[in-house]
Motif scaffolding. Structure first.
Motif, PDB file in Angstrom:
ATOM      1  N   SER A 135      10.184 -15.826 -28.238  1.00  0.00           N
ATOM      2  CA  SER A 135       8.790 -15.972 -29.204  1.00  0.00           C
ATOM      3  C   SER A 135       7.431 -15.391 -28.714  1.00  0.00           C
ATOM      4  O   SER A 135       7.589 -15.626 -27.600  1.00  0.00           O
ATOM      5  CB  SER A 135       8.926 -17.337 -29.757  1.00  0.00           C
ATOM      6  N   ARG A 136       6.443 -15.281 -29.397  1.00  0.00           N
ATOM      7  CA  ARG A 136       5.247 -14.837 -29.009  1.00  0.00           C
ATOM      8  C   ARG A 136       4.616 -16.037 -28.250  1.00  0.00           C
ATOM      9  O   ARG A 136       3.792 -15.675 -27.134  1.00  0.00           O
ATOM     10  CB  ARG A 136       4.484 -14.660 -30.322  1.00  0.00           C
ATOM     11  N   MET A 137       4.728 -17.242 -28.484  1.00  0.00           N
ATOM     12  CA  MET A 137       4.123 -18.373 -27.604  1.00  0.00           C
ATOM     13  C   MET A 137       4.637 -18.294 -26.170  1.00  0.00           C
ATOM     14  O   MET A 137       3.983 -18.528 -25.233  1.00  0.00           O
ATOM     15  CB  MET A 137       4.665 -19.629 -28.124  1.00  0.00           C
ATOM     16  N   TYR A 138       5.841 -17.719 -25.746  1.00  0.00           N
ATOM     17  CA  TYR A 138       6.489 -17.845 -24.423  1.00  0.00           C
ATOM     18  C   TYR A 138       6.501 -16.343 -23.834  1.00  0.00           C
ATOM     19  O   TYR A 138       6.801 -16.206 -22.633  1.00  0.00           O
ATOM     20  CB  TYR A 138       7.987 -18.284 -24.664  1.00  0.00           C
ATOM     21  N   TYR A 139       6.152 -15.360 -24.667  1.00  0.00           N
ATOM     22  CA  TYR A 139       5.899 -14.298 -23.922  1.00  0.00           C
ATOM     23  C   TYR A 139       5.006 -13.960 -22.679  1.00  0.00           C
ATOM     24  O   TYR A 139       5.424 -13.368 -21.493  1.00  0.00           O
ATOM     25  CB  TYR A 139       5.535 -13.065 -25.071  1.00  0.00           C
ATOM     26  N   LYS A 140       3.808 -14.283 -22.841  1.00  0.00           N
ATOM     27  CA  LYS A 140       2.863 -14.395 -21.867  1.00  0.00           C
ATOM     28  C   LYS A 140       3.400 -14.967 -20.656  1.00  0.00           C
ATOM     29  O   LYS A 140       3.518 -14.507 -19.373  1.00  0.00           O
ATOM     30  CB  LYS A 140       1.501 -14.611 -22.184  1.00  0.00           C
ATOM     31  N   PRO A 141       3.716 -16.170 -20.749  1.00  0.00           N
ATOM     32  CA  PRO A 141       4.349 -17.081 -19.546  1.00  0.00           C
ATOM     33  C   PRO A 141       5.606 -16.398 -19.044  1.00  0.00           C
ATOM     34  O   PRO A 141       5.574 -16.358 -17.747  1.00  0.00           O
ATOM     35  CB  PRO A 141       4.716 -18.347 -20.160  1.00  0.00           C
ATOM     36  N   LEU A 142       6.202 -15.746 -19.887  1.00  0.00           N
ATOM     37  CA  LEU A 142       7.503 -15.246 -19.064  1.00  0.00           C
ATOM     38  C   LEU A 142       7.050 -13.800 -18.389  1.00  0.00           C
ATOM     39  O   LEU A 142       7.490 -13.517 -17.293  1.00  0.00           O
ATOM     40  CB  LEU A 142       8.514 -14.611 -20.320  1.00  0.00           C
ATOM     41  N   LYS A 143       6.074 -12.976 -18.892  1.00  0.00           N
ATOM     42  CA  LYS A 143       5.679 -12.054 -18.168  1.00  0.00           C
ATOM     43  C   LYS A 143       4.928 -12.321 -16.991  1.00  0.00           C
ATOM     44  O   LYS A 143       5.222 -11.793 -15.980  1.00  0.00           O
ATOM     45  CB  LYS A 143       4.467 -11.075 -19.024  1.00  0.00           C
ATOM     46  N   CYS A 144       4.324 -13.502 -16.915  1.00  0.00           N
ATOM     47  CA  CYS A 144       3.466 -13.998 -15.552  1.00  0.00           C
ATOM     48  C   CYS A 144       4.552 -14.484 -14.588  1.00  0.00           C
ATOM     49  O   CYS A 144       4.335 -14.153 -13.473  1.00  0.00           O
ATOM     50  CB  CYS A 144       2.573 -15.192 -15.974  1.00  0.00           C
ATOM     51  N   LYS A 145       5.687 -14.788 -14.902  1.00  0.00           N
ATOM     52  CA  LYS A 145       6.784 -15.478 -14.097  1.00  0.00           C
ATOM     53  C   LYS A 145       7.351 -14.164 -13.637  1.00  0.00           C
ATOM     54  O   LYS A 145       7.868 -14.228 -12.427  1.00  0.00           O
ATOM     55  CB  LYS A 145       7.667 -16.402 -14.900  1.00  0.00           C
ATOM     56  N   LEU A 146       7.501 -13.416 -14.392  1.00  0.00           N
ATOM     57  CA  LEU A 146       8.409 -12.195 -13.828  1.00  0.00           C
ATOM     58  C   LEU A 146       7.492 -11.298 -12.678  1.00  0.00           C
ATOM     59  O   LEU A 146       7.825 -10.798 -11.779  1.00  0.00           O
ATOM     60  CB  LEU A 146       8.595 -11.178 -14.932  1.00  0.00           C
ATOM     61  N   GLU A 147       6.189 -11.281 -13.020  1.00  0.00           N
ATOM     62  CA  GLU A 147       5.082 -10.530 -12.254  1.00  0.00           C
ATOM     63  C   GLU A 147       5.189 -11.305 -10.902  1.00  0.00           C
ATOM     64  O   GLU A 147       5.125 -11.008  -9.683  1.00  0.00           O
ATOM     65  CB  GLU A 147       3.797 -10.478 -12.924  1.00  0.00           C
ATOM     66  N   GLU A 148       5.119 -12.798 -10.947  1.00  0.00           N
ATOM     67  CA  GLU A 148       4.786 -13.686  -9.827  1.00  0.00           C
ATOM     68  C   GLU A 148       6.241 -13.320  -8.778  1.00  0.00           C
ATOM     69  O   GLU A 148       6.031 -13.438  -7.628  1.00  0.00           O
ATOM     70  CB  GLU A 148       4.809 -15.100 -10.206  1.00  0.00           C
ATOM     71  N   LYS A 149       7.393 -13.454  -9.394  1.00  0.00           N
ATOM     72  CA  LYS A 149       8.712 -13.135  -8.682  1.00  0.00           C
ATOM     73  C   LYS A 149       8.417 -11.770  -7.971  1.00  0.00           C
ATOM     74  O   LYS A 149       9.107 -11.594  -6.836  1.00  0.00           O
ATOM     75  CB  LYS A 149       9.770 -13.131  -9.548  1.00  0.00           C
ATOM     76  N   ARG A 150       7.989 -10.715  -8.707  1.00  0.00           N
ATOM     77  CA  ARG A 150       7.986  -9.190  -8.190  1.00  0.00           C
ATOM     78  C   ARG A 150       6.726  -9.345  -7.058  1.00  0.00           C
ATOM     79  O   ARG A 150       7.223  -8.780  -6.201  1.00  0.00           O
ATOM     80  CB  ARG A 150       7.569  -8.381  -9.281  1.00  0.00           C
ATOM     81  N   ILE A 151       5.953  -9.943  -7.050  1.00  0.00           N
ATOM     82  CA  ILE A 151       4.976 -10.143  -6.048  1.00  0.00           C
ATOM     83  C   ILE A 151       5.302 -10.895  -4.859  1.00  0.00           C
ATOM     84  O   ILE A 151       5.237 -10.273  -3.792  1.00  0.00           O
ATOM     85  CB  ILE A 151       3.641 -10.675  -6.535  1.00  0.00           C
ATOM     86  N   LYS A 152       6.492 -11.950  -5.111  1.00  0.00           N
ATOM     87  CA  LYS A 152       6.741 -12.507  -3.982  1.00  0.00           C
ATOM     88  C   LYS A 152       7.884 -11.654  -3.375  1.00  0.00           C
ATOM     89  O   LYS A 152       7.845 -11.752  -2.273  1.00  0.00           O
ATOM     90  CB  LYS A 152       7.609 -13.846  -4.485  1.00  0.00           C
ATOM     91  N   ALA A 153       8.642 -10.980  -4.084  1.00  0.00           N
ATOM     92  CA  ALA A 153       9.547 -10.205  -3.265  1.00  0.00           C
ATOM     93  C   ALA A 153       9.066  -9.124  -2.650  1.00  0.00           C
ATOM     94  O   ALA A 153       9.380  -8.788  -1.637  1.00  0.00           O
ATOM     95  CB  ALA A 153      10.567  -9.347  -4.557  1.00  0.00           C
ATOM     96  N   VAL A 154       7.910  -8.496  -3.245  1.00  0.00           N
ATOM     97  CA  VAL A 154       7.320  -7.528  -2.390  1.00  0.00           C
ATOM     98  C   VAL A 154       6.799  -8.109  -1.072  1.00  0.00           C
ATOM     99  O   VAL A 154       6.820  -7.511  -0.191  1.00  0.00           O
ATOM    100  CB  VAL A 154       6.182  -6.844  -3.160  1.00  0.00           C
ATOM    101  N   SER A 155       6.090  -9.306  -1.148  1.00  0.00           N
ATOM    102  CA  SER A 155       5.479  -9.858  -0.236  1.00  0.00           C
ATOM    103  C   SER A 155       6.402 -10.353   0.863  1.00  0.00           C
ATOM    104  O   SER A 155       6.135 -10.083   2.333  1.00  0.00           O
ATOM    105  CB  SER A 155       5.104 -10.963  -0.542  1.00  0.00           C
ATOM    106  N   TYR A 156       7.871 -10.797   0.471  1.00  0.00           N
ATOM    107  CA  TYR A 156       8.854 -11.166   1.383  1.00  0.00           C
ATOM    108  C   TYR A 156       9.211  -9.896   1.948  1.00  0.00           C
ATOM    109  O   TYR A 156       9.305  -9.676   3.320  1.00  0.00           O
ATOM    110  CB  TYR A 156       9.944 -11.858   0.824  1.00  0.00           C
ATOM    111  N   THR A 157       9.468  -8.711   1.547  1.00  0.00           N
ATOM    112  CA  THR A 157       9.793  -7.465   1.993  1.00  0.00           C
ATOM    113  C   THR A 157       8.644  -7.015   3.088  1.00  0.00           C
ATOM    114  O   THR A 157       9.338  -6.573   4.212  1.00  0.00           O
ATOM    115  CB  THR A 157      10.130  -6.273   0.781  1.00  0.00           C
ATOM    116  N   HIS A 158       7.553  -6.963   2.832  1.00  0.00           N
ATOM    117  CA  HIS A 158       6.632  -6.737   3.546  1.00  0.00           C
ATOM    118  C   HIS A 158       6.495  -7.523   4.769  1.00  0.00           C
ATOM    119  O   HIS A 158       6.464  -7.012   5.801  1.00  0.00           O
ATOM    120  CB  HIS A 158       5.137  -6.586   2.731  1.00  0.00           C
ATOM    121  N   LEU A 159       6.780  -8.758   4.712  1.00  0.00           N
ATOM    122  CA  LEU A 159       6.915  -9.693   5.759  1.00  0.00           C
ATOM    123  C   LEU A 159       7.848  -9.498   6.725  1.00  0.00           C
ATOM    124  O   LEU A 159       7.769  -9.482   7.976  1.00  0.00           O
ATOM    125  CB  LEU A 159       6.674 -11.014   5.404  1.00  0.00           C
ATOM    126  N   ARG A 160       9.222  -9.248   5.995  1.00  0.00           N
ATOM    127  CA  ARG A 160      10.311  -8.801   7.065  1.00  0.00           C
ATOM    128  C   ARG A 160      10.032  -7.609   7.844  1.00  0.00           C
ATOM    129  O   ARG A 160      10.236  -7.503   8.845  1.00  0.00           O
ATOM    130  CB  ARG A 160      11.502  -8.727   6.163  1.00  0.00           C
TER     131      ARG A 160
END
Length: 167
Positions: A135-160
């Motif tokens: 739903s429109r109400m949850y679209y932005k929080p979902l996008k934020c959560k997916l972006e946060e996961k992507r950033i953490k994955a990139v940071s973890y790969t960079h750290l390793r």
């Protein structure tokens, strides 16, 4: 960071010990990640007719209401659970999130989102025809959560990569 593994054939359960100088944000993130991994491997009981299925949560794509029942969708099948959607929201680990009044999805399996400005957006999953509406109400929080996961994955790969170079 130093990682050390000890095997103990007498251990009754897996135990992870973190030894640190102080409890900082990095340690809290590691603790949360380990906790989430443990919950994802946790098995839930799902039902199909009179048969009980014991499945790890990481196989679940999404859960949605269908009348009075909650359907649990995996890549190839549909099961039912006896929990209510609001109860599942409390029980499920952080990779699951509510995306509409009638659905919770596993963000780890999101393949694509087709945005619709006037109504619900559509989430698709890899290697299956199944999809769920956001739903429109949850679209932005979902996008934020997916972006946060992507950033953490990139940071973890960079750290390793950095740790490997330092060795």
């Amino acid at each position: 960071m130093k990682v050390q593994i000890e095997c103990d054939s007498g251990a009754e359960e897996l135990q992870v010990l973190i030894r640190c100088r102080e409890l900082d944000d990095q340690i809290k993130e590691i603790q949360q990640a380990l906790s989430t991994i443990g919950k994802c491997r946790q098995q839930f009981v799902f039902y199909k007719g009179d048969t009980e299925f014991y499945m790890p949560l990481n196989e679940v794509l999404f859960m949605e209401t269908d009348g009075n029942a909650i359907q649990v969708h995996t890549r190839d099948d549909i099961y039912q659970t006896r929990y209510k959607l609001y109860e599942l929201e409390e029980l499920l680990p952080g990779q699951f999130m509510r995306v509409s009044k009638s659905a919770i999805l596993n963000t780890s399996h999101v393949y694509s989102i087709t945005k619709n400005l006037s109504s619900s957006s559509v989430v698709q999953f890899r290697n299956t025809h199944k999809q769920v509406y956001v739903s429109r109400m949850y679209y932005k929080p979902l996008k934020c959560k997916l972006e946060e996961k992507r950033i953490k994955a990139v940071s973890y790969t960079h750290l390793r990569a950095h740790e490997t170079c330092a060795d």
